[in-house]
Design a protein around this motif. Structure first.
Motif, PDB file in Angstrom:
ATOM      1  N   CYS A   8       0.847  -1.200   0.000  1.00 45.91           N
ATOM      2  CA  CYS A   8       0.000   0.000   0.000  1.00 45.91           C
ATOM      3  C   CYS A   8       0.881   1.247   0.000  1.00 45.91           C
ATOM      4  N   ASN A   9       0.545   2.194  -0.859  1.00 47.91           N
ATOM      5  CA  ASN A   9       1.361   3.414  -0.943  1.00 47.91           C
ATOM      6  C   ASN A   9       1.126   4.299   0.274  1.00 47.91           C
ATOM      7  N   ASN A  10       2.202   4.721   0.913  1.00 49.18           N
ATOM      8  CA  ASN A  10       2.122   5.649   2.064  1.00 49.18           C
ATOM      9  C   ASN A  10       0.920   5.292   2.939  1.00 49.18           C
ATOM     10  N   SER A  14      -2.551   7.352   3.283  1.00 47.73           N
ATOM     11  CA  SER A  14      -3.637   7.008   2.355  1.00 47.73           C
ATOM     12  C   SER A  14      -4.930   6.746   3.107  1.00 47.73           C
ATOM     13  N   ASN A  43       3.524  11.808  -0.699  1.00 43.55           N
ATOM     14  CA  ASN A  43       4.596  12.121  -1.658  1.00 43.55           C
ATOM     15  C   ASN A  43       5.032  13.578  -1.547  1.00 43.55           C
ATOM     16  N   ARG A 123      -4.714  -3.694  -8.852  1.00 42.89           N
ATOM     17  CA  ARG A 123      -4.558  -2.330  -8.376  1.00 42.89           C
ATOM     18  C   ARG A 123      -5.861  -1.535  -8.478  1.00 42.89           C
ATOM     19  N   SER A 135       1.110  -0.431  -4.859  1.00 43.13           N
ATOM     20  CA  SER A 135       2.107  -0.755  -5.884  1.00 43.13           C
ATOM     21  C   SER A 135       2.299  -2.262  -5.867  1.00 43.13           C
ATOM     22  N   LYS A 153       6.912   1.737  -7.146  1.00 43.41           N
ATOM     23  CA  LYS A 153       6.410   2.920  -6.437  1.00 43.41           C
ATOM     24  C   LYS A 153       6.654   4.210  -7.221  1.00 43.41           C
ATOM     25  N   GLY A 158       2.471   1.716 -11.651  1.00 47.27           N
ATOM     26  CA  GLY A 158       2.471   1.074 -10.338  1.00 47.27           C
ATOM     27  C   GLY A 158       2.688  -0.426 -10.328  1.00 47.27           C
TER      28      GLY A 158
END
Length: 417
Positions: A8-10, A14, A43, A123, A135, A153, A158
DNA sequence: TCTGGGGTCCTAGGACCC
DNA sequence: TCTGGGGTCCTAGGACCC
């Protein structure tokens, strides 16, 4: 059989964004427990140069200057969001290992025709169903899948796929970003001029074995495309369980210290009951003085029980005895913790010849009732008074968002025009 | 003033045994 | 005067992960 790593991104940021879309495009950070350091960054916050793990007070200035949104950690929310992501992944690929709160390994069919297209489908579904962007890295070993996910990432689509010959990917990956290479080994390798994952991969096996042990060798084999680490067990039973916290303010008083440790003990007991275990060893520690001087000012004590237990009152009784023995009047305490270990299956506890059993049918029913009430109505609905009511020592969480998904009082409000 | 919390695995070395 | 070799188990500490 290729592996996919879904990351999982950030993640914590998120989760906050899902319930506060106004955060999109803004610099956002999430703090550790006690509002101590930065543990997640959007980001935009990364672009400002805010580092992972940096103490909050040290980036105060930059946070004010750029109006960075700051959140205390909200693990009720993140845990629940994680469960939703994992449930979604489990539907898309049942052969799954939940690796951490924000990562899962999936084992793919050998004949999967187009791994990239498959990854992009996953995704899209996760984003649509949960609101969390991920990602995905796909490769012949877990380590290569991790590397691929790391590279993914930075890619707009992704998803990154690599075969057994991953040199083209590895040559641009910092050796410190390889799964299994921590700060110590990274420093050592760089001092010898080994900077990239590719250079690490090409070192001789005997050198690796000598300087980085068997685990290091395993990492290198995996970089070469030889799978050494299999998919783990999802129904994973922990071997020890810890509950520890830094205090929100200094603690001097024995009564307060006992209260805090009793509260941690009761949480730890809950955790072992949830996995069907009983503990045969109880350990506590108390930390005083500055936490910077790690190793200094930490005292600990442990006790082996004649009979393993998960009965909270018994565990509280033992930890209070230990706190009493360790406590020194005049000391300033900063942090404490309880560790339950020697965990055994609760159904197979070896009875003691010499001590009357504490786990009577009545005590077991009491714990079951407490646990189900707390599960139904939220953690802390019913607690032991020994763990304190006011809890003046409890950790700072000045900027926590509402527990949108796990507390009836904190549901998000929506207005319709 | 202020630096998180929760885990796992491996190894070296000491204690102890015959 | 001369003092082995081969095990096991436990623990502390170090490395790693998120």
């Amino acid at each position: 059989m290729p592996f996919a790593l879904v990351d999982c991104n950030n993640f914590y940021v998120s989760c906050e964004k899902v319930f506060n879309p106004g955060l999109e495009g803004k610099p956002v950070v999430v703090l550790s427990n006690n509002d101590g350091c930065i543990i997640a960054r959007s980001n935009e916050a990364k672009a400002l140069g805010i580092k992972m793990g940096e103490p909050f007070f040290r980036c105060r200035e930059i946070i004010q200057r750029y109006n960075v949104r700051v959140y205390s950690s909200n693990f009720s929310l993140y845990g629940d969001m994680s469960a939703r992501v994992m449930e979604t992944l489990g539907l898309l690929c049942p052969d799954m290992e939940i690796y951490s709160i924000d990562e899962a390994f999936l084992s793919l069919d050998k004949g999967i025709p187009d791994p990239i297209a498959w990854g992009m489908g996953v995704r899209k579904t996760v984003l649509k169903w949960t609101g969390v962007p991920v990602s995905i890295g796909i490769g012949p070993t877990k380590t290569l899948a991790k590397v691929a996910a790391h590279v993914a990432k930075a890619m707009p689509e992704g998803v990154v796929y690599t075969g057994a010959d991953a040199d083209a990917v590895l040559k641009d990956v910092d050796v410190a970003d390889v799964w299994g290479i921590g700060v110590k080994y990274a420093r050592k390798l760089k001092a010898m001029g080994i900077r990239t994952a590719l250079e690490l991969k090409d070192l001789p096996d005997n050198w690796i074995k000598r300087h980085m042990r068997s685990t290091g060798l395993r990492t290198v084999m995996e970089l070469k495309g030889i799978a050494c680490i299999q998919l783990g067990d999802v129904a994973f039973t922990k071997k020890s369980v810890m509950c520890s916290r830094s205090f929100g303010r200094d603690v001097h008083d024995l009564g307060e210290l006992e209260e805090a440790v009793a509260a941690y003990a009761s949480r730890a007991a809950e955790k072992i009951r949830a996995q069907g275990s009983a503990a045969s060893c109880i350990q506590i520690f108390l930390a005083s003085g500055s936490l910077r001087e790690t190793g200094h000012g930490i005292v600990s004590s442990s006790v082996e029980l004649p009979e393993a237990t998960s009965y909270t009152p018994e565990i509280i009784r033992m930890v209070k005895l230990m706190v009493g023995r360790l406590y020194r009047s005049g000391t300033v305490y900063k942090k404490a913790g309880v560790i339950l270990s020697g965990l055994v299956d609760r159904g197979k506890v070896q009875k003691s010849l010499f001590c009357p059993s504490r786990e009577t049918p009545a005590s077991q029913r009491l714990m079951e009732t407490m646990d189900s009430l707390n599960q139904r109505w939220g953690r802390g609905t019913i607690t032991f008074a020994a763990g304190g009511i006011e809890r003046p020592w409890k950790m700072r969480q000045a900027r926590r968002s509402p527990r949108f998904t796990t507390s009836w009082d904190e549901l998000p409000l929506a207005r319709a025009n």
